[in-house]
Design an enzyme around this catalytic site. Structure first.
Site: not given
Length: 278
Positions: A50, A108
């Protein structure tokens, strides 16, 4: 506002709703995340990919809240699944956040074409033993991926963060998680660009309970045992998204919303290693 908590399989607890921070960056991102903390969120979800861990850390410092009152969750990206690379990724997250430990850290996504996610999981187990991380989990894992890491280490992930919303209710995957004692977290809990606010089961429930369609969807998550991570930069919407514990959907309303599910949630697009819409 009192937020319920879930006790995870490692004995730790998480608030029943968290704050998604993608794609909040820069000064505006810091302001939005600080606003969310002011509204009452105490679980912040970020990730290496991110590219906003610095903003999350700065928002926590600006909030004035004691460190122990804010739970921070970040993620190891798919490119860092070698054991040493995964440990380095965790340390890098701590450096960017300027924190001494992470409350919860996830893989992730399994990055199956590379096939090193078991090594990454072993690194997370070691990081927990070292005190770098308190709770460990995964994201975007299937039942087969979960079985591989559990069989290799004997350690069951505390959470599995997956795409979940009324158009993709993840009935089968939620059952897998439930059977293993893993808490389901939901990314894109509203449904991305195609949020089903106008769908009759959602709109009718909103009218019946005097709440917004978004609040209905987040309450649907809660009643299914899912921990949603809504994201919004708007203070009013941040507060509304957190205010979902004062009403209860009927069983029929929950079932009708779940029945909106499409056959393939991936139709909604997005890279599982960024949770970024295409």
């Amino acid at each position: 506002m009192s937020i319920p908590t879930y006790t995870l399989n490692d004995g730790s607890t998480l608030p029943a709703i968290g704050f998604g921070t993608y794609p909040l960056k820069g000064d505006d991102g810091i302001g939005a995340i600080t606003s969310a903390l002011g509204a009452g969120y105490r679980l912040l979800d970020t990730a290496v990919n991110y590219d906003n861990e610095r903003e999350v850390g700065e928002a926590i410092r600006r909030s004035g809240l004691p460190r122990e009152q804010v739970q921070v969750q970040s993620k190891i990206p798919g490119r860092d699944h070698g054991y040493d690379d995964a440990l380095a990724s965790i340390r890098g997250s701590l450096e960017r956040l300027q924190l001494d430990y992470l409350d919860i850290h996830l893989i992730h996504w399994p990055n199956p074409s590379v096939g090193k996610f078991v090594e990454a999981w072993k690194a997370l187990v070691a990081a927990r033993e070292e005190g770098l991380v308190k709770t460990i989990g995964v994201s975007n894992f299937t039942g087969a991926h979960l079985r591989q890491v559990i069989d290799a280490t004997g350690v069951i992930p505390a959470v599995n963060q997956i795409e979940m919303h009324p158009y993709f209710p993840q009935v089968e995957m939620r059952k897998v998680n439930d059977d293993l004692g893993i808490r389901t977290e939901a990314w894109s809990p509203m449904g991305k660009r195609q949020a089903p606010f106008d769908e009759p089961p959602v709109a009718e429930a909103a009218a019946a309970h005097g709440v917004t369609p978004g609040q209905v969807i987040l309450r649907w998550h809660h009643q299914l045992g899912s921990l949603p991570l809504p994201k919004s930069a708007t203070p009013e919407r941040q507060r509304a998204n957190l205010d979902v514990f004062g009403f209860e959907l009927t069983d029929d309303e929950v079932a009708a919303i779940t029945a909106l599910g499409k056959s393939d949630g991936r139709l909604f697009g997005g890279d599982p290693d960024t949770h970024e819409e295409m």
